[in-house]
Design a protein around this motif. Structure first.
Motif, short mmCIF file in Angstrom:
data_model
loop_
_atom_site.label_atom_id
_atom_site.label_comp_id
_atom_site.label_asym_id
_atom_site.label_seq_id
_atom_site.Cartn_x
_atom_site.Cartn_y
_atom_site.Cartn_z
N ARG A 4 -0.29 -1.03 10.35
CA ARG A 4 -0.40 -1.29 8.91
C ARG A 4 0.92 -0.96 8.22
O ARG A 4 1.85 -0.46 8.85
N THR A 5 0.96 -1.22 6.93
CA THR A 5 2.17 -0.91 6.16
C THR A 5 2.50 0.57 6.27
O THR A 5 1.62 1.42 6.08
N SER B 237 3.31 4.02 5.25
CA SER B 237 3.12 4.72 3.98
C SER B 237 3.94 6.01 3.96
O SER B 237 4.42 6.47 5.00
N GLU B 238 4.06 6.58 2.79
CA GLU B 238 4.76 7.86 2.67
C GLU B 238 4.05 8.92 3.50
O GLU B 238 4.69 9.76 4.13
N GLU B 239 2.73 8.87 3.52
CA GLU B 239 1.96 9.84 4.30
C GLU B 239 2.26 9.72 5.79
O GLU B 239 2.41 10.72 6.49
N ASN B 240 2.37 8.46 6.29
CA ASN B 240 2.73 8.25 7.70
C ASN B 240 4.03 8.96 8.04
O ASN B 240 4.14 9.63 9.07
N SER C 7 6.14 0.76 2.51
CA SER C 7 6.00 0.95 1.06
C SER C 7 7.30 1.49 0.48
O SER C 7 8.09 2.13 1.19
N GLU D 126 7.54 3.91 -1.58
CA GLU D 126 7.48 5.38 -1.56
C GLU D 126 7.96 5.92 -0.23
O GLU D 126 8.69 6.93 -0.18
N ALA D 127 7.57 5.24 0.86
CA ALA D 127 8.01 5.68 2.19
C ALA D 127 9.52 5.52 2.34
O ALA D 127 10.20 6.38 2.89
#
Length: 375
Positions: free
Chosen positions: A227-228, A230-233, A267, A269-270
């Protein structure tokens, strides 16, 4: 109003939640899971949105007749620890698991006490799993409880999960990795997949880099997501998994580049967080060369495809194109690559590098003999 898991409404509530999460699940499975939940007096909690049924994994360990720490010791350390209510898929177990801490744990303890009239006591972290994860864990092993839960029909649940995947347009990470492994095998680019490294932050356990490329001056560690990004990833990989520190320890004296890759982008953010990390690497890792970046998965596959084409005979290109079209490589190879490959084949025929086989039969043609008169 919070519903209490009393015998009168627990089963109805659990059935409703399971059906809302997976409308296509076999009703027989739902009925049997609910029956065994009651028989083994398994406690569960409807999450704060009422859209999932969460079980305390240590309680399931006890229900199986095992040590209360069995799940935590043998399964939780295989996960990506997270306090996000989105959860994370655990290796070899279906469904989702959550490691609850802080405010999330406080909320869960409150819901647990309201719905089950019991207190979880003083704890600072807790592993919970959704109904499918709970089932998957319970059916592991040969205890009588595990055998009882196996009567649910693992084949039926597996079928429903596969159906859900097939009906989705989302490609799962193992499929992406499998196709990249195959493409890499046709090239002479040295990518090593599922590279284990000792986790010095969690003694006795290991981490696995999705794939690694060792070059003369730099070691590239790839983190693959379907998936895309993310900042959390990015934060989980760098802050919780400590991939940068582990890479520097494992590949001593080498420059390290941690590369996030996904077929569906990243993203903003990431991207911003990655830049922040790069701005501070010199102070965080003095004396070491460390970089974090992102690359589209298609760019990696294009590199592998081009490497194969540049190092193989033209006769193999038609076979390779057919393979890419017919064997599920669309998750990593786009239509433009296929078109480019097809154009090169057409050009090879036009210029004579490839020659279409002549249509012949199996009859041997003998030259005609001159007649005696003609002689």
């Amino acid at each position: 109003m919070t519903l209490i898991n009393s015998p009168s409404n627990s089963t109805v509530r659990l059935k409703s939640i399971i059906k809302s999460v997976n409308p296509n699940i076999d009703q027989t499975i739902v009925n049997e899971l609910c029956r065994l939940t009651e028989e083994y007096k398994l406690k569960w909690v409807a999450d704060s949105n009422g859209k999932n049924a969460l079980y305390v994994m240590s309680e399931l360990s006890v229900a199986k007749g095992l040590d209360v720490e069995d799940y935590k010791k043998h399964w939780a350390n295989k996960s990506e620890s997270t306090s996000s209510l989105k959860g994370t898929s655990l290796e070899r177990l279906a469904g989702k698991a959550l490691k609850l801490e802080g405010d999330k744990l406080i909320l869960f303890k409150k819901l647990y006490q309201e719905q089950n009239k019991l207190s979880l006591g003083k704890i600072n972290q807790l592993w919970v799993g959704d109904f499918l994860h709970a089932y998957s864990y319970l059916t592991q092993g040969s205890s009588q409880a595990a055998k009882d839960f196996q009567t649910l029909g693992s084949v039926a649940i597996e079928t429903s999960v596969k159906k859900e995947i097939e009906e989705s347009t989302h490609t799962i990470e193992p499929t992406l990795q499998l196709k990249l492994v195959e493409l890499a095998g046709y090239s002479n680019i040295n990518l090593k997949f599922e590279v284990p490294v000792y986790d010095t932050f969690n003694p006795g356990s290991h981490r696995r880099f999705d794939f690694v490329e060792q070059l003369p001056k730099v070691v590239k560690i790839y983190e693959l997501k379907s998936r895309t990004i993310s900042e959390e990833n990015v934060k989980v990989t760098i802050l919780e998994k400590h991939y940068l520190e582990l890479a520097l320890e494992h590949y001593k004296g080498k420059s390290i580049e941690l590369i996030f890759t996904s077929p569906v982008g990243i993203s903003w953010e990431a991207k911003s967080y990655i830049q922040e990390v790069n701005d501070t690497t010199s102070t965080r890792f003095p004396g070491a060369k460390v970089k974090v970046s992102f690359i589209d998965t298609q760019a990696i596959s294009e590199r592998l495809v081009n490497n194969f084409l540049n190092n193989s005979c033209i006769e193999s290109h038609f076979w390779f194109k057919t393979k890419l079209v017919k064997e599920g490589f669309n998750c990593v190879v786009g239509g433009r690559t296929i078109e480019k490959l097809n154009n090169s084949i057409v050009e090879a025929y036009r210029t004579g590098r490839l020659i279409k086989p002549a249509k012949t039969d199996n009859v041997i043609q003998f030259p005609k003999l001159k007649s005696a008169k003609a002689a």
